[in-house]
Design a protein around this motif. Structure first.
Motif, PDB file in Angstrom:
ATOM      1  N   LEU A  10      28.217  45.788  51.797  1.00 38.94           N
ATOM      2  CA  LEU A  10      29.260  45.271  51.957  1.00 38.94           C
ATOM      3  C   LEU A  10      30.100  45.598  50.834  1.00 38.94           C
ATOM      4  O   LEU A  10      31.409  46.090  50.256  1.00 38.94           O
ATOM      5  N   LYS A  11      29.099  45.242  49.530  1.00 38.79           N
ATOM      6  CA  LYS A  11      30.102  45.334  47.759  1.00 38.79           C
ATOM      7  C   LYS A  11      30.120  47.031  48.311  1.00 38.79           C
ATOM      8  O   LYS A  11      31.476  48.226  47.795  1.00 38.79           O
ATOM      9  N   GLY A  12      29.457  47.907  48.246  1.00 45.90           N
ATOM     10  CA  GLY A  12      29.753  49.528  48.881  1.00 45.90           C
ATOM     11  C   GLY A  12      30.545  50.183  49.624  1.00 45.90           C
ATOM     12  O   GLY A  12      31.413  50.665  48.870  1.00 45.90           O
ATOM     13  N   VAL A  13      30.729  49.695  50.780  1.00 49.54           N
ATOM     14  CA  VAL A  13      31.377  50.058  52.006  1.00 49.54           C
ATOM     15  C   VAL A  13      33.103  49.403  51.260  1.00 49.54           C
ATOM     16  O   VAL A  13      34.014  50.589  51.427  1.00 49.54           O
ATOM     17  N   SER A  14      33.111  48.226  50.538  1.00 50.81           N
ATOM     18  CA  SER A  14      34.339  47.695  50.188  1.00 50.81           C
ATOM     19  C   SER A  14      35.056  48.182  49.013  1.00 50.81           C
ATOM     20  O   SER A  14      35.897  48.407  49.127  1.00 50.81           O
ATOM     21  N   SER A  15      33.999  48.827  48.072  1.00 49.50           N
ATOM     22  CA  SER A  15      34.634  49.167  47.359  1.00 49.50           C
ATOM     23  C   SER A  15      35.554  50.853  47.658  1.00 49.50           C
ATOM     24  O   SER A  15      35.818  51.397  46.323  1.00 49.50           O
ATOM     25  N   ARG A  16      34.397  51.029  48.437  1.00 46.21           N
ATOM     26  CA  ARG A  16      34.947  52.316  48.507  1.00 46.21           C
ATOM     27  C   ARG A  16      36.608  52.188  49.402  1.00 46.21           C
ATOM     28  O   ARG A  16      37.295  53.323  49.325  1.00 46.21           O
ATOM     29  N   ARG A  17      36.467  51.222  49.919  1.00 52.38           N
ATOM     30  CA  ARG A  17      37.627  51.438  51.149  1.00 52.38           C
ATOM     31  C   ARG A  17      38.910  50.823  50.109  1.00 52.38           C
ATOM     32  O   ARG A  17      40.268  51.572  49.970  1.00 52.38           O
ATOM     33  N   LEU A  18      38.718  50.375  49.211  1.00 53.84           N
ATOM     34  CA  LEU A  18      39.608  49.391  48.275  1.00 53.84           C
ATOM     35  C   LEU A  18      39.916  50.650  46.991  1.00 53.84           C
ATOM     36  O   LEU A  18      41.197  51.028  47.203  1.00 53.84           O
ATOM     37  N   LYS A  19      38.847  51.853  46.483  1.00 54.63           N
ATOM     38  CA  LYS A  19      39.093  53.332  46.121  1.00 54.63           C
ATOM     39  C   LYS A  19      40.291  54.088  46.813  1.00 54.63           C
ATOM     40  O   LYS A  19      40.726  54.708  46.542  1.00 54.63           O
ATOM     41  N   GLN A  20      40.220  54.133  48.399  1.00 58.47           N
ATOM     42  CA  GLN A  20      40.897  54.436  48.486  1.00 58.47           C
ATOM     43  C   GLN A  20      42.291  54.559  49.420  1.00 58.47           C
ATOM     44  O   GLN A  20      43.753  55.040  49.319  1.00 58.47           O
ATOM     45  N   ILE A  21      42.192  52.869  49.283  1.00 50.79           N
ATOM     46  CA  ILE A  21      43.925  52.576  49.747  1.00 50.79           C
ATOM     47  C   ILE A  21      44.466  51.720  48.330  1.00 50.79           C
ATOM     48  O   ILE A  21      45.693  52.306  48.534  1.00 50.79           O
ATOM     49  N   HIS A  22      43.500  51.864  46.905  1.00 47.27           N
ATOM     50  CA  HIS A  22      44.477  52.113  45.712  1.00 47.27           C
ATOM     51  C   HIS A  22      43.513  53.000  44.736  1.00 47.27           C
ATOM     52  O   HIS A  22      42.737  52.162  44.199  1.00 47.27           O
ATOM     53  N   PRO A  23      44.271  53.802  45.019  1.00 43.64           N
ATOM     54  CA  PRO A  23      43.418  54.641  43.376  1.00 43.64           C
ATOM     55  C   PRO A  23      43.478  54.812  42.283  1.00 43.64           C
ATOM     56  O   PRO A  23      42.714  54.743  42.197  1.00 43.64           O
ATOM     57  N   GLU A  24      44.391  53.751  41.703  1.00 48.07           N
ATOM     58  CA  GLU A  24      44.262  53.035  40.585  1.00 48.07           C
ATOM     59  C   GLU A  24      43.145  51.778  39.924  1.00 48.07           C
ATOM     60  O   GLU A  24      42.974  51.583  38.935  1.00 48.07           O
ATOM     61  N   LEU A  25      42.818  51.665  40.678  1.00 48.47           N
ATOM     62  CA  LEU A  25      41.511  51.092  40.750  1.00 48.47           C
ATOM     63  C   LEU A  25      40.409  52.292  40.153  1.00 48.47           C
ATOM     64  O   LEU A  25      38.801  51.528  39.652  1.00 48.47           O
ATOM     65  N   ILE A  26      40.513  53.613  40.459  1.00 47.59           N
ATOM     66  CA  ILE A  26      38.853  54.155  40.213  1.00 47.59           C
ATOM     67  C   ILE A  26      38.466  54.062  38.425  1.00 47.59           C
ATOM     68  O   ILE A  26      37.836  54.333  38.445  1.00 47.59           O
ATOM     69  N   LYS A  27      39.971  54.289  38.368  1.00 50.65           N
ATOM     70  CA  LYS A  27      39.481  54.468  36.574  1.00 50.65           C
ATOM     71  C   LYS A  27      39.292  53.046  35.881  1.00 50.65           C
ATOM     72  O   LYS A  27      38.413  53.222  35.258  1.00 50.65           O
ATOM     73  N   SER A  28      39.374  52.113  35.916  1.00 49.76           N
ATOM     74  CA  SER A  28      39.245  51.131  36.152  1.00 49.76           C
ATOM     75  C   SER A  28      37.586  50.883  36.324  1.00 49.76           C
ATOM     76  O   SER A  28      36.408  50.312  35.852  1.00 49.76           O
ATOM     77  N   ALA A  29      37.415  51.016  37.806  1.00 45.54           N
ATOM     78  CA  ALA A  29      35.889  51.033  38.328  1.00 45.54           C
ATOM     79  C   ALA A  29      35.059  51.742  37.325  1.00 45.54           C
ATOM     80  O   ALA A  29      33.864  51.469  36.922  1.00 45.54           O
ATOM     81  N   TYR A  30      35.003  53.228  37.197  1.00 47.00           N
ATOM     82  CA  TYR A  30      35.008  53.789  36.128  1.00 47.00           C
ATOM     83  C   TYR A  30      33.893  53.480  34.829  1.00 47.00           C
ATOM     84  O   TYR A  30      33.380  53.184  34.137  1.00 47.00           O
ATOM     85  N   LEU A  31      35.316  52.731  34.498  1.00 48.47           N
ATOM     86  CA  LEU A  31      35.304  52.521  33.166  1.00 48.47           C
ATOM     87  C   LEU A  31      33.618  50.788  32.783  1.00 48.47           C
ATOM     88  O   LEU A  31      33.353  51.513  32.136  1.00 48.47           O
ATOM     89  N   LYS A  32      33.942  50.208  34.021  1.00 48.54           N
ATOM     90  CA  LYS A  32      33.200  49.340  34.052  1.00 48.54           C
ATOM     91  C   LYS A  32      32.304  49.737  34.614  1.00 48.54           C
ATOM     92  O   LYS A  32      30.511  49.070  34.641  1.00 48.54           O
ATOM     93  N   ASN A  33      31.781  50.973  35.106  1.00 45.13           N
ATOM     94  CA  ASN A  33      30.059  52.105  35.695  1.00 45.13           C
ATOM     95  C   ASN A  33      30.126  50.607  37.213  1.00 45.13           C
ATOM     96  O   ASN A  33      29.370  50.917  38.102  1.00 45.13           O
ATOM     97  N   ALA A  34      31.499  49.516  38.246  1.00 42.34           N
ATOM     98  CA  ALA A  34      31.461  49.408  39.192  1.00 42.34           C
ATOM     99  C   ALA A  34      32.629  48.824  39.159  1.00 42.34           C
ATOM    100  O   ALA A  34      33.057  48.231  38.376  1.00 42.34           O
ATOM    101  N   LEU A  35      32.952  47.961  40.263  1.00 47.94           N
ATOM    102  CA  LEU A  35      34.041  47.699  40.839  1.00 47.94           C
ATOM    103  C   LEU A  35      33.573  46.209  41.243  1.00 47.94           C
ATOM    104  O   LEU A  35      34.717  45.753  40.786  1.00 47.94           O
ATOM    105  N   TRP A  36      33.050  45.988  41.435  1.00 49.22           N
ATOM    106  CA  TRP A  36      32.191  44.553  41.944  1.00 49.22           C
ATOM    107  C   TRP A  36      30.630  44.275  40.758  1.00 49.22           C
ATOM    108  O   TRP A  36      30.775  44.854  40.349  1.00 49.22           O
ATOM    109  N   SER A  37      30.871  43.299  40.734  1.00 50.94           N
ATOM    110  CA  SER A  37      29.893  42.103  39.554  1.00 50.94           C
ATOM    111  C   SER A  37      28.827  42.226  40.030  1.00 50.94           C
ATOM    112  O   SER A  37      28.180  42.365  41.355  1.00 50.94           O
TER     113      SER A  37
END
Length: 70
Positions: A16-43
């Motif tokens: 669920l975390k993997g699929v939702s992360s990929r989908r959210l990054k597709q819909i909201h590309p601005e999340l890609i940089k913050s997710a990269y800096l933290k090494n993950a979108l989810w805890s």
């Protein structure tokens, strides 16, 4: 979430975390940089609980009545 008993909770959450992360990054590309800096979108942690077959209306009411963090 309702899932087959042969699927472990950890595998379900990971999926669920993997699929939702990929989908959210597709819909909201601005999340890609913050997710990269933290090494993950989810805890890396998660919580799973059971409601013992309670009707969804009862569960929804219980959740809605919880105090919100300030």
């Amino acid at each position: 979430v309702n899932f087959p008993p042969k699927v472990s909770v950890s595998k379900l959450v990971n999926s669920l975390k993997g699929v939702s992360s990929r989908r959210l990054k597709q819909i909201h590309p601005e999340l890609i940089k913050s997710a990269y800096l933290k090494n993950a979108l989810w805890s890396p942690s998660y919580y799973a609980g059971s409601v013992g077959g309670a009707p969804i209306s009862v569960v929804r009411q219980y959740i809605e009545q919880q105090a919100r963090p300030h």
